[in-house]
Motif scaffolding. Structure first.
Motif, PDB file in Angstrom:
ATOM      1  N   UNK A   4      28.285 -11.644  26.898  1.00 23.03           N
ATOM      2  CA  UNK A   4      28.095 -11.042  28.212  1.00 23.03           C
ATOM      3  C   UNK A   4      27.167 -11.859  29.087  1.00 23.03           C
ATOM      4  N   UNK A   5      26.786 -13.059  28.633  1.00 22.25           N
ATOM      5  CA  UNK A   5      25.908 -13.902  29.432  1.00 22.25           C
ATOM      6  C   UNK A   5      26.657 -15.078  30.053  1.00 22.25           C
ATOM      7  N   UNK A   6      27.275 -15.902  29.234  1.00 24.70           N
ATOM      8  CA  UNK A   6      27.891 -17.125  29.740  1.00 24.70           C
ATOM      9  C   UNK A   6      28.804 -17.709  28.677  1.00 24.70           C
ATOM     10  N   UNK A   7      29.853 -18.418  29.087  1.00 26.73           N
ATOM     11  CA  UNK A   7      30.669 -19.107  28.089  1.00 26.73           C
ATOM     12  C   UNK A   7      29.829 -20.125  27.329  1.00 26.73           C
ATOM     13  N   UNK A   8      30.163 -20.313  26.071  1.00 25.57           N
ATOM     14  CA  UNK A   8      29.443 -21.296  25.256  1.00 25.57           C
ATOM     15  C   UNK A   8      30.062 -22.664  25.510  1.00 25.57           C
ATOM     16  N   UNK A   9      29.531 -23.388  26.469  1.00 20.12           N
ATOM     17  CA  UNK A   9      30.185 -24.636  26.847  1.00 20.12           C
ATOM     18  C   UNK A   9      29.252 -25.839  26.855  1.00 20.12           C
ATOM     19  N   UNK A  10      28.100 -25.752  26.199  1.00 16.16           N
ATOM     20  CA  UNK A  10      27.305 -26.945  25.943  1.00 16.16           C
ATOM     21  C   UNK A  10      27.899 -27.670  24.738  1.00 16.16           C
ATOM     22  N   UNK A  11      27.543 -28.921  24.566  1.00 16.19           N
ATOM     23  CA  UNK A  11      28.091 -29.717  23.476  1.00 16.19           C
ATOM     24  C   UNK A  11      26.953 -30.249  22.610  1.00 16.19           C
ATOM     25  N   UNK A  12      27.245 -30.669  21.375  1.00 15.57           N
ATOM     26  CA  UNK A  12      26.189 -31.173  20.502  1.00 15.57           C
ATOM     27  C   UNK A  12      25.386 -32.283  21.172  1.00 15.57           C
ATOM     28  N   UNK A  13      24.065 -32.177  21.061  1.00 12.89           N
ATOM     29  CA  UNK A  13      23.178 -33.175  21.637  1.00 12.89           C
ATOM     30  C   UNK A  13      22.877 -32.976  23.102  1.00 12.89           C
ATOM     31  N   UNK A  14      23.396 -31.921  23.725  1.00 14.69           N
ATOM     32  CA  UNK A  14      23.025 -31.645  25.120  1.00 14.69           C
ATOM     33  C   UNK A  14      21.561 -31.244  25.222  1.00 14.69           C
ATOM     34  N   UNK A  15      20.992 -30.757  24.128  1.00 10.69           N
ATOM     35  CA  UNK A  15      19.554 -30.524  24.030  1.00 10.69           C
ATOM     36  C   UNK A  15      19.081 -31.097  22.698  1.00 10.69           C
ATOM     37  N   UNK A  16      17.798 -31.395  22.602  1.00 13.37           N
ATOM     38  CA  UNK A  16      17.219 -31.876  21.352  1.00 13.37           C
ATOM     39  C   UNK A  16      15.858 -31.221  21.159  1.00 13.37           C
ATOM     40  N   UNK A 136      29.312 -20.367  18.081  1.00 17.62           N
ATOM     41  CA  UNK A 136      30.489 -21.007  18.669  1.00 17.62           C
ATOM     42  C   UNK A 136      30.274 -22.490  18.924  1.00 17.62           C
ATOM     43  N   UNK A 137      29.025 -22.940  19.018  1.00 15.07           N
ATOM     44  CA  UNK A 137      28.743 -24.358  19.229  1.00 15.07           C
ATOM     45  C   UNK A 137      27.359 -24.665  18.693  1.00 15.07           C
ATOM     46  N   UNK A 138      27.278 -25.531  17.717  1.00 15.03           N
ATOM     47  CA  UNK A 138      25.992 -26.007  17.217  1.00 15.03           C
ATOM     48  C   UNK A 138      25.555 -27.181  18.074  1.00 15.03           C
ATOM     49  N   UNK A 139      24.280 -27.186  18.471  1.00 17.79           N
ATOM     50  CA  UNK A 139      23.789 -28.178  19.424  1.00 17.79           C
ATOM     51  C   UNK A 139      22.848 -29.206  18.810  1.00 17.79           C
TER      52      UNK A 139
END
Length: 226
Positions: A4-16, A136-139
């Motif tokens: 209910x917040x946002x689609x999970x659309x970041x990709x691995x390594x977008x944050x560290x 849904x996505x590990x970063x």
């Protein structure tokens, strides 16, 4: 169930994760891409249970076997910004460390990083209804145990799908400090691409062990030229 917040659309390594403080249970996160308002990232010190495809204990305990917190971006944040989990006063983001998760009654809780090391911090996106069970996505992963292994205790954890030491998105060191470690900001100079920053972070010589403070608020230059 949908987030209910946002689609999970970041990709691995977008944050560290670029630092941790065992004494205060705080850690620092570097944005390696521009992050849009509404994005949500979860952090846990539960180890990844590769045998069952979820975080250890997530099917039996409210926050798994350990702890879970949430970072929501209230406004756009530029690549290069460093965010501290203890920085709760910045209007650009909100940290959630208490309250229940919709639909499951699971609980948020601030991370409890043991002062003997042997710990890990996982960053991921997930279905908001049951994040530890449905990532849904590990970063990114910062591991304090000098290696990855299947999670069978609070001090173990595997590389989850999509991140790896080979891609510099799963970083593991046997840190000696039982307080603060961080990347050495004095060496974090010049503009680098996302891949170059990830390689910099996954180089032991670029860390301070021990460090005197977590990097927080200061930024780096991220080259986003294709």
């Amino acid at each position: 169930v949908s987030d209910d917040d946002t689609p999970a659309n970041l990709t691995p390594g977008d944050i560290a994760i670029v630092g941790r403080n065992l004494g205060s249970d705080a850690f620092s996160v570097m944005a390696l891409t521009n992050i849009a308002a509404g994005q949500v990232i979860y952090f846990t010190d539960n180890g990844w249970d590769g045998a069952n495809g979820r975080f250890r204990g997530a099917n039996t305990a409210g926050a798994g076997s350990e702890d879970l917190i949430k970072l929501r971006f209230n406004s756009d944040v530029a690549a290069g910004v460093i965010i501290c989990s203890s920085d709760t006063g910045d209007a650009r983001w909100t940290w959630t460390t208490s309250g229940t998760i919709p639909l499951t009654n699971d609980a948020f809780s601030a991370l409890s990083l043991v002062n003997s090391g042997n710990e890990q911090i996982y960053a991921f996106q997930a279905d908001n209804g049951a994040p530890l069970q449905n990532p849904t996505a590990h970063l990114f992963v910062l591991d304090d145990t000098a290696g990855f292994e299947n999670a069978t205790s609070t001090s173990t954890g595997a590389e989850p799908p999509g991140v790896s030491s080979n891609s510099n998105t799963a970083v593991s060191y046997a840190f000696t400090s039982t307080d603060i470690v961080s990347i050495n900001m004095a060496l974090a100079t010049g503009s680098k691409s996302k891949a170059q920053w990830l390689a910099f972070i996954n180089t032991g010589a670029n860390w301070l062990d021990p460090a005197t403070a977590l990097p927080c608020g200061s930024g780096v230059a991220v080259d986003q030229t294709c």
